[in-house]
Design an enzyme around this catalytic site. Structure first.
Site, PDB file in Angstrom:
ATOM      1  N   LYS A  46       0.859  -1.193   0.000  1.00 47.62           N
ATOM      2  CA  LYS A  46       0.000   0.000   0.000  1.00 47.62           C
ATOM      3  C   LYS A  46       0.884   1.227   0.000  1.00 47.62           C
ATOM      4  O   LYS A  46       2.033   1.166   0.449  1.00 47.62           O
ATOM      5  CB  LYS A  46      -0.892   0.004   1.260  1.00 47.62           C
ATOM      6  CG  LYS A  46      -2.113   0.886   1.149  1.00 47.62           C
ATOM      7  CD  LYS A  46      -3.256   0.232   0.374  1.00 47.62           C
ATOM      8  CE  LYS A  46      -4.372   1.211   0.093  1.00 47.62           C
ATOM      9  NZ  LYS A  46      -5.567   0.545  -0.466  1.00 47.62           N
TER      10      LYS A  46
ATOM     11  N   ASP B 239      -6.984   4.439  -4.680  1.00 47.92           N
ATOM     12  CA  ASP B 239      -7.660   4.316  -3.385  1.00 47.92           C
ATOM     13  C   ASP B 239      -8.264   5.705  -3.148  1.00 47.92           C
ATOM     14  O   ASP B 239      -8.466   6.471  -4.116  1.00 47.92           O
ATOM     15  CB  ASP B 239      -6.660   3.919  -2.285  1.00 47.92           C
ATOM     16  CG  ASP B 239      -7.345   3.527  -0.970  1.00 47.92           C
ATOM     17  OD1 ASP B 239      -7.804   2.388  -0.850  1.00 47.92           O
ATOM     18  OD2 ASP B 239      -7.448   4.379  -0.056  1.00 47.92           O
TER      19      ASP B 239
HETATM   20  P1  NDP Z   1     -12.780   8.031  -3.129  1.00 45.10           P
HETATM   21  O1  NDP Z   1     -11.697   9.006  -2.914  1.00 45.10           O
HETATM   22  O2  NDP Z   1     -13.280   7.807  -4.507  1.00 45.10           O
HETATM   23  O3  NDP Z   1     -14.045   8.389  -2.210  1.00 45.10           O
HETATM   24  C1  NDP Z   1     -13.916   8.466  -0.839  1.00 45.10           C
HETATM   25  C2  NDP Z   1     -15.241   8.920  -0.262  1.00 45.10           C
HETATM   26  O4  NDP Z   1     -15.210   8.768   1.145  1.00 45.10           O
HETATM   27  C3  NDP Z   1     -15.538  10.374  -0.543  1.00 45.10           C
HETATM   28  O5  NDP Z   1     -16.927  10.560  -0.632  1.00 45.10           O
HETATM   29  C4  NDP Z   1     -14.970  11.067   0.694  1.00 45.10           C
HETATM   30  O6  NDP Z   1     -15.574  12.321   1.011  1.00 45.10           O
HETATM   31  C5  NDP Z   1     -15.304  10.056   1.769  1.00 45.10           C
HETATM   32  N1  NDP Z   1     -14.310  10.166   2.831  1.00 45.10           N
HETATM   33  C6  NDP Z   1     -12.983   9.924   2.745  1.00 45.10           C
HETATM   34  N2  NDP Z   1     -12.373  10.160   3.905  1.00 45.10           N
HETATM   35  C7  NDP Z   1     -13.336  10.569   4.725  1.00 45.10           C
HETATM   36  C8  NDP Z   1     -13.341  10.954   6.075  1.00 45.10           C
HETATM   37  N3  NDP Z   1     -12.201  10.984   6.805  1.00 45.10           N
HETATM   38  N4  NDP Z   1     -14.529  11.303   6.622  1.00 45.10           N
HETATM   39  C9  NDP Z   1     -15.667  11.272   5.886  1.00 45.10           C
HETATM   40  N5  NDP Z   1     -15.723  10.915   4.593  1.00 45.10           N
HETATM   41  C10 NDP Z   1     -14.576  10.569   4.042  1.00 45.10           C
HETATM   42  O7  NDP Z   1     -12.250   6.654  -2.488  1.00 45.10           O
HETATM   43  P2  NDP Z   1     -12.735   5.175  -2.782  1.00 45.10           P
HETATM   44  O8  NDP Z   1     -14.191   5.141  -3.041  1.00 45.10           O
HETATM   45  O9  NDP Z   1     -11.804   4.585  -3.771  1.00 45.10           O
HETATM   46  O10 NDP Z   1     -12.397   4.456  -1.392  1.00 45.10           O
HETATM   47  C11 NDP Z   1     -13.341   4.380  -0.324  1.00 45.10           C
HETATM   48  C12 NDP Z   1     -12.943   3.285   0.638  1.00 45.10           C
HETATM   49  O11 NDP Z   1     -12.898   2.028  -0.071  1.00 45.10           O
HETATM   50  C13 NDP Z   1     -11.561   3.429   1.280  1.00 45.10           C
HETATM   51  O12 NDP Z   1     -11.606   2.873   2.574  1.00 45.10           O
HETATM   52  C14 NDP Z   1     -10.673   2.556   0.388  1.00 45.10           C
HETATM   53  O13 NDP Z   1      -9.517   2.113   1.070  1.00 45.10           O
HETATM   54  C15 NDP Z   1     -11.638   1.410   0.109  1.00 45.10           C
HETATM   55  N6  NDP Z   1     -11.319   0.595  -1.046  1.00 45.10           N
HETATM   56  C16 NDP Z   1     -11.236   1.166  -2.304  1.00 45.10           C
HETATM   57  C17 NDP Z   1     -10.966   0.363  -3.398  1.00 45.10           C
HETATM   58  C18 NDP Z   1     -10.987   0.898  -4.776  1.00 45.10           C
HETATM   59  O14 NDP Z   1     -10.925   0.101  -5.720  1.00 45.10           O
HETATM   60  N7  NDP Z   1     -11.110   2.192  -4.994  1.00 45.10           N
HETATM   61  C19 NDP Z   1     -10.675  -1.069  -3.246  1.00 45.10           C
HETATM   62  C20 NDP Z   1     -10.870  -1.572  -1.900  1.00 45.10           C
HETATM   63  C21 NDP Z   1     -11.151  -0.753  -0.861  1.00 45.10           C
HETATM   64  P3  NDP Z   1     -14.730  13.676   0.849  1.00 45.10           P
HETATM   65  O15 NDP Z   1     -14.629  13.888  -0.631  1.00 45.10           O
HETATM   66  O16 NDP Z   1     -15.517  14.711   1.560  1.00 45.10           O
HETATM   67  O17 NDP Z   1     -13.393  13.425   1.482  1.00 45.10           O
END
Ligand code: NDP
Length: 455
Positions: free
Chosen positions: A136, A176
């Site tokens: 990671k 991510d």
């Molecule tokens: P994105 O950046 O596309 O989206 C993240 C979302 O979560 C946004 O809406 C963001 O809101 C919100 N968010 C992030 N941090 C916070 C926080 N501290 N408090 C509140 N809201 C938050 O990321 P992904 O969709 O790719 O990833 C989401 C989760 O899924 C993570 O845990 C990631 O590790 C996991 N994941 C992702 C994979 C992938 O293929 N993308 C694979 C496996 C797991 P804001 O814009 O306001 O920050």
């Protein structure tokens, strides 16, 4: 974050000293401790039945990353000012294949977050059944509010160091939080320029026109919903007509909502760090994608433009009564109080789209109430599983169509569900997907480490 894991579940006599060492060698890393503790707890019965893992020091080796790289990322902002961020790549375990895992760009990123994610990734990747190790990386860079040119310059500077450490057979990063198709594009471009090689296999999540795979964008969200489908099927139920709460509004959330709706459920929530929206008529996916993917706007915009939807500023999305919850934002976003609210409102299943979004106390509450609970390392493994398919297509210069790729994803998720389910039964905890996923992932990687000797 307060550290609660140490006293939450007792560890076996063999695992406790390992955990004590992890804490003393890695102080002030609560997320990392939490992730290690959960795995050590789950595999207690395996260690008891198979002393070879203890005798051969598998645990000591598993908790220590093979390599940790921390580097400076300097870049110039639009006003001409020099900025410096910190970059990370933790190459955790390569017993099953090249290191594989995403890059996260978020201001909260630190070594604890990267190590917890890298550690989880080892078992998740093992569960996919593919030849990929765990790793990671990321940076404390915050893409919010940055111009296109600033994001590009940052990505180029990040790759200017990262390129030395990655490769098709060494380490293959992906996206991510904060890293999507745009950032992967800028990083790939810089790699190509520095090395003078168009090596598709060095990153996944690429654009479809230049080495990317169909369904990779959708895979994590779709996969989490396929996992819910499998859990419900064990109890003779389907998604038809179910009310679904999804948190986040990024890559995982958007495609979880899409697949839930395609399978007959009604996804009614989405959120970001400012609050959540509820749309009882069901989320208008076109509008959500326009706001989040095209305009890169805030979630409140959805309620402003959609009649009948409302925005709850700073609210807790888990207070909305639903049958199914898919936390898809970030770690520890669903705590004990939230779990209790969901349970009181009759939630039937929870599948973690995000990594470790539920606190240990929340997981315990779901399990005590017989809520079907799928941990992230099983439920969100469709993303990395499809990344591995992208790697095979790059290596063989093949291109699979959408339907074929989606069927492959469905098969991967069914296999992960079944492997986790069976492992839980084998060790006397039927229906415990946390234990099942940890055990099935651990056995595969530990056996590979045993076979490969002390290295
Ligand atoms: P994105 O950046 O596309 O989206 C993240 C979302 O979560 C946004 O809406 C963001 O809101 C919100 N968010 C992030 N941090 C916070 C926080 N501290 N408090 C509140 N809201 C938050 O990321 P992904 O969709 O790719 O990833 C989401 C989760 O899924 C993570 O845990 C990631 O590790 C996991 N994941 C992702 C994979 C992938 O293929 N993308 C694979 C496996 C797991 P804001 O814009 O306001 O920050």
């Amino acid at each position: 974050m307060t550290e609660t894991t140490a006293d939450f579940h007792p560890l076996s006599a063999a695992a406790q000293p390992i955990f004590d060492t992890v804490r003393s060698l890695n102080p002030n890393e609560p997320e990392f401790h939490q992730a290690v503790h959960e795995v050590l707890h789950s595999i207690g019965p395996v260690l008891e039945r198979h002393p070879k893992y203890i005798e051969n020091g598998i645990l000591e080796r598993l908790v220590e990353p093979e390599r940790q790289i921390i580097f400076r990322v300097p870049w110039i902002d639009d006003s001409g000012r020099l900025r410096v961020n910190r970059g990370y790549r933790v190459q955790y375990n390569s017993a099953l294949g090249p290191y594989k895992g995403g890059l996260r760009f978020h201001p909260s990123v630190n070594i604890s977050i990267i190590k917890f994610l890298g550690f989880e990734q080892i078992f998740k990747n093992a569960l996919t059944g593919q030849g990929i190790g765990g790793g990671k990386g990321g940076s404390n860079f915050d893409p919010h509010g940055k111009s296109e040119a600033e994001v590009m310059r940052f990505c180029q500077s990040f790759m200017n160091e990262l390129y030395r450490h990655i490769g098709e057979h060494t380490d293959v990063p992906a996206g991510d939080i904060g890293v999507g198709g745009r950032e992967i594009g800028y990083m790939f471009g810089m790699y190509r320029k520095i090395t003078n090689r168009h090596e598709s296999g060095i990153l996944t999540g690429k654009g479809i026109g230049w080495g990317g795979a169909q369904v990779r964008t959708e895979a994590t969200g779709y996969g989490a919903v396929f996992f819910v489908q499998s859990m419900l099927a064990v109890h003779g139920q389907t998604l038809e007509g179910k009310r679904v709460a999804v948190s986040g509004s990024g890559n995982v959330a958007i495609y979880a909502i899409e697949k839930a709706q395609q399978l007959g459920a009604r996804a009614i929530t989405a959120s970001d760090s400012s609050g959540y929206i509820v749309d009882d008529a069901g989320i208008d996916l076109g509008l959500l994608r326009q706001i989040k993917e095209v305009e890169r706007g805030r979630i409140v915009e959805y309620a402003n433009r959609r009649p009948g939807a409302r925005f709850v500023e700073g609210g807790n999305v888990w207070e909305v009564p639903v049958d199914i919850a898919v936390p898809s934002a970030t770690q520890n976003e669903l705590n004990l109080d939230s779990a209790r609210m969901l349970i009181a409102n009759g939630v039937r299943a929870v599948a973690e789209g995000a990594n470790m979004p539920s606190t240990p106390e929340a997981v315990g509450a779901f399990q005590d109430s017989d809520v079907l609970f799928a941990p992230g390392k099983a439920a969100n493994a469709g993303g990395v599983g499809t990344s591995a398919l992208e790697m095979s297509q790059n290596a063989s210069r093949q291109r699979w169509n959408f339907d074929h790729s989606e069927q492959k994803l469905r098969d991967i998720m069914t296999d992960i569900h079944d492997a986790s389910f069976r492992a839980a039964e084998r060790y006397g905890t039927p229906g415990d997907y946390v234990a099942g996923a940890n055990i099935a992932g651990f056995e595969r990687v530990a056996d590979a480490m045993l076979a490969q000797g002390v290295i």
